[in-house]
Design a protein around this motif. Structure first.
Motif, PDB file in Angstrom:
ATOM      1  N   UNK A 182       6.245 -22.364 -46.727  1.00  0.00           N
ATOM      2  CA  UNK A 182       7.377 -22.494 -47.654  1.00  0.00           C
ATOM      3  C   UNK A 182       8.722 -22.467 -46.966  1.00  0.00           C
ATOM      4  N   UNK A 183       8.828 -21.714 -45.854  1.00  0.00           N
ATOM      5  CA  UNK A 183      10.177 -21.625 -45.291  1.00  0.00           C
ATOM      6  C   UNK A 183      10.411 -22.576 -44.121  1.00  0.00           C
ATOM      7  N   UNK A 184       9.374 -23.228 -43.620  1.00  0.00           N
ATOM      8  CA  UNK A 184       9.593 -24.187 -42.533  1.00  0.00           C
ATOM      9  C   UNK A 184       9.071 -25.587 -42.894  1.00  0.00           C
ATOM     10  N   UNK A 185       7.800 -25.668 -43.233  1.00  0.00           N
ATOM     11  CA  UNK A 185       7.211 -26.988 -43.490  1.00  0.00           C
ATOM     12  C   UNK A 185       7.866 -27.673 -44.692  1.00  0.00           C
ATOM     13  N   UNK A 186       8.004 -26.928 -45.789  1.00  0.00           N
ATOM     14  CA  UNK A 186       8.539 -27.544 -47.003  1.00  0.00           C
ATOM     15  C   UNK A 186       9.984 -28.041 -46.814  1.00  0.00           C
TER      16      UNK A 186
ATOM     17  N   UNK B  85      12.164 -25.348 -31.846  1.00  0.00           N
ATOM     18  CA  UNK B  85      13.192 -24.728 -32.696  1.00  0.00           C
ATOM     19  C   UNK B  85      12.960 -25.195 -34.124  1.00  0.00           C
ATOM     20  N   UNK B  86      13.403 -24.389 -35.088  1.00  0.00           N
ATOM     21  CA  UNK B  86      13.269 -24.817 -36.477  1.00  0.00           C
ATOM     22  C   UNK B  86      14.383 -25.826 -36.776  1.00  0.00           C
ATOM     23  N   UNK B  87      14.020 -27.087 -36.986  1.00  0.00           N
ATOM     24  CA  UNK B  87      15.031 -28.146 -37.031  1.00  0.00           C
ATOM     25  C   UNK B  87      16.009 -28.007 -38.202  1.00  0.00           C
ATOM     26  N   UNK B  94      18.198 -19.788 -36.388  1.00  0.00           N
ATOM     27  CA  UNK B  94      17.025 -19.875 -35.520  1.00  0.00           C
ATOM     28  C   UNK B  94      16.831 -18.575 -34.745  1.00  0.00           C
ATOM     29  N   UNK B  95      17.932 -18.080 -34.183  1.00  0.00           N
ATOM     30  CA  UNK B  95      17.818 -16.869 -33.369  1.00  0.00           C
ATOM     31  C   UNK B  95      17.507 -15.666 -34.261  1.00  0.00           C
ATOM     32  N   UNK B 128      25.651 -25.040 -35.276  1.00  0.00           N
ATOM     33  CA  UNK B 128      25.047 -26.371 -35.161  1.00  0.00           C
ATOM     34  C   UNK B 128      23.560 -26.342 -35.470  1.00  0.00           C
ATOM     35  N   UNK B 129      23.062 -27.520 -35.811  1.00  0.00           N
ATOM     36  CA  UNK B 129      21.617 -27.672 -35.963  1.00  0.00           C
ATOM     37  C   UNK B 129      21.051 -28.077 -34.597  1.00  0.00           C
ATOM     38  N   UNK B 130      19.778 -27.805 -34.354  1.00  0.00           N
ATOM     39  CA  UNK B 130      19.193 -28.153 -33.047  1.00  0.00           C
ATOM     40  C   UNK B 130      19.408 -29.614 -32.662  1.00  0.00           C
TER      41      UNK B 130
END
Ligand SMILES: Nc1ncnc2c1ncn2[C@@H]1O[C@H](COP(=O)(O)OP(=O)(O)OP(=O)(O)O)[C@@H](O)[C@H]1O
Ligand SMILES: [Mg+2]
Lengths: 274, 360
Positions: A182-186, B85-87, B94-95, B128-130
């Motif tokens: 839910x917090x990354x994939x979606x 990284x989480x895009x 992220x951190x 910023x975003x990755x």
């Protein structure tokens, strides 16, 4: 140089012709909706009404309980879209990320069901629902549409393109499978999910056959079914039918225009290299 | 945290990716995992992270057996080869992500994330975003995210492989700096020998899932335990000559010419005079000997190439080609016969049947 311009011109011409072909029925619908009753059927057909009849819209709206139909349509649309998104997300995650016994076989069978034409399912589904006693209830309009193999397939492919390192990273960060979904994939799958939602919403909004079959009372009808009101024993009132149709499709057009930038957005997945 | 691998083995269906690995990593050191592609480096790292369960063997963090401990309970931080990284999240988010998962209060989490960002010098990029970062900046974010929970073990899987040559050099010094500043036990995977040699306290060289040698980089270079280690390290690579050993265990018989050469020490174990051996000499350990009375290997010069400060001499002994790095003021020409001597203590002798070094 000149040759290039020429071929470009040709492409544009084709595209314009194509879009005209697509647009003509709409234009015809709007044109008819604004005509006086005696002008609808004349030959040769008239594209622009001599006397624009805005009143048709008001008359059409009050010819049947369209307010109630709208409420029904909205309820069905919202419930089935949200429901489908939830089942799709869960199923796509399972089929792309969880290793369970028989996964690939089940998925192939699921894909196989896409070959079955919808009409074949009308009667078995009807029988099932009537055994459940759901006919003429919202359940009948919503529950059979809570899952779509096509959407699952679409989202699964999208999920597969998200590198597994991302879920590894999340695992190390202490994020559970469910939370990761839910917090990354979606959030990452937003463009795919919006595409699925729009397709679903349009399909649900325009559905005619199924609501017609499973509803019998007036207060369960949805908008497309409500259009029947204009076909009476004495003939069809085309100008009112078209006015009502124009009103019905308007929300979908607006929805599409508002959300289209998300569809076009494409898949932004930077931060992942390699 | 001290890390111990005891007979760690990882099998996938029919591949043995890691084969009975035994290594002890001391607290606070930086260890490189080095080896050719597919030798099991990433698999080893994933087992340390808890993402894979070893098929056999025991893994200890300190005194604790961690085989069954979930990744999030291992007090580790990891940087992936593709950074992962989480895009959709900003650099700051992220951190903060690991802290958020650990339910650290938001204010404290943000403070710690900012601190970490400052350490890796990306505090000006937090919003910023990755996708709006360069490769080197993304990598720093990944390091900051790995360190923010103050892990006891930092795992880095080829973190520099996506960077250009200069940035690589810069970032590896940066990693060493951060590692020493934080004093964290670190395992660094790479297939670049120069990278491994330059930043590690110790190097573990692997091949086909098996540990080949685990020692400080200079030791590994100077005293390779087997022929694979000797060949893997060094550029230009070590010269190898098929030789035989006389019964006195000290006289080498060279190929083709049947010339002899005296080793400066005896071999460690008895060797049959029929066994096939390989004499290994690094190009920089040769020098040209002009004194006719001194020992050496007589070779024919094929070509001399100037490389930076030195000359690279291509020579031939019978059928075998040799390379030697010689000082540029030596004038030799193609076709000349010269005598190459070996710097004392720099000779390696390998048993061809098992690759073992017979001298060190
Ligand atoms: N999930 C898996 N299933 C089956 N085999 C695998 C799996 N992961 C790795 N292997 C195999 O295990 C061996 C070691 O792989 P590993 O990824 O650890 O190599 P590596 O040293 O990291 O290589 P590289 O330098 O290319 O990253 C390879 O032969 C690989 O094909
Ligand atoms: Mg790898």
């Amino acid at each position: 140089m000149q040759k290039e311009a020429l071929s470009k011109g040709f492409i544009y011409l084709l595209l314009i012709l194509g879009s005209l072909l697509m647009l003509l029925p709409f234009i015809w619908m709007i044109s008819t909706s604004l005509k006086a009753a005696n002008e609808v059927m004349i030959m040769p057909p008239k594209w622009i009404p001599t006397d624009i009849q805005w009143g048709n819209y008001i008359k059409a709206w009050f010819s049947a309980p369209f307010a109630m139909y709208s409420v029904n349509s909205v309820i069905v649309l919202v419930a089935s879209t949200i429901g489908e998104l939830i089942t799709t997300i869960l199923a796509a995650y399972a089929f792309s990320r969880i290793n369970f016994y028989g996964r690939d076989i089940i998925f192939s069978i699921l894909l196989g069901t896409m070959m079955v034409p919808g009409e074949v399912l009308l009667i078995p589904n009807f029988v099932t629902l009537s055994n459940l006693g759901w006919i003429d209830h919202y359940q009948a309009l919503i529950v059979p549409w809570l899952a779509s193999v096509f959407s699952i397939f679409l989202l699964r492919q999208f999920f597969l393109s998200i590198p597994k390192e991302l879920s590894f990273a999340a695992k190390i960060d202490g994020c559970s499978d469910f939370r990761f979904l839910w917090s990354v994939m979606v959030p990452l799958a937003k463009p795919a999910l919006i595409t699925i939602a729009i397709l679903k919403a349009i399909g649900s909004w325009n559905a005619f056959m199924w609501p017609l079959i499973v509803t019998s009372s007036e207060n369960m009808r949805t908008l497309p079914v409500g259009l029947i009101a204009f076909s009476t024993d004495t003939g069809t009132k085309y100008e009112l039918l078209m006015a009502a149709s124009s009103m019905i499709i308007l929300p979908m057009i607006i929805l599409y225009i508002v959300l289209q930038k998300y569809i076009m957005e494409g898949v932004a997945r930077a931060g992942i290299k390699g | 945290m001290k890390i111990q691998l005891r007979d760690i083995t990882m099998r996938f269906d029919n591949v043995t990716a890691v084969d009975r690995l035994n290594v002890t990593i001391e607290e606070g050191t930086l260890v490189s995992l080095l080896g050719p592609s597919g030798c099991g480096k990433s698999t080893t790292l994933f087992m340390l992270a808890g993402l894979y369960q070893p098929t056999e063997g025991e893994l200890y963090f300190g005194d604790r057996l961690v085989n069954k401990v979930e990744p999030e309970n291992r007090e580790i931080g990891m940087v992936f080869q593709n950074y992962a990284l989480y895009p959709h999240l900003t650099v700051l988010k992220n951190i903060m992500f690991p802290l958020k998962m650990a339910k650290v209060p938001k204010k404290e989490a943000e403070e710690r994330a900012r601190e970490m960002a400052a350490l890796v010098q990306i505090d000006h990029l937090l919003d910023r975003k990755p996708s709006q970062l360069s490769g080197g900046q993304q990598q720093r974010v990944a390091i900051a995210r790995a360190l923010v929970k103050k892990p006891k073990l930092l795992l880095l899987d080829e973190p520099l492989s996506n960077l250009d040559a200069r940035l690589r050099l810069e970032m590896r010094e940066e990693i060493r700096r951060i590692q020493q500043e934080v004093g964290i036990t670190t395992i660094f995977v790479t297939h670049d020998q120069e990278e491994a040699m330059s930043i590690s306290d110790k190097v573990l060289l692997m091949k086909d899932g098996k540990g080949q040698q685990f020692s400080p980089p200079q030791d590994m270079y100077d005293y390779p335990e087997n022929q694979f280690v000797a060949q893997f390290l060094g550029n230009p690579p070590i010269n190898l000559l098929s030789v035989k050993l006389r019964n006195d265990l000290q006289t080498i018989v060279l190929p083709d010419t049947e010339d002899t050469y005296q080793l400066d020490s005896l071999v460690k174990s008895y060797v049959d005079s029929n066994s096939k051996l390989e004499l290994g000499v690094r190009p920089e350990d040769f020098y040209i000997e002009f004194d006719l009375a001194k020992a050496g290997i007589t070779v024919e010069v094929m070509m001399v190439e100037r490389i930076g400060r030195d000359n690279l001499l291509y020579a031939r002994l019978g059928q075998t080609n040799l390379r030697a790095i010689v000082s540029p003021d030596v004038m030799v020409n193609r076709g000349d016969m010269v005598k190459l001597a070996i710097r004392p203590g720099r000779t390696h002798l390998f048993d061809r049947s098992n690759g073992k070094n017979l001298l060190h």
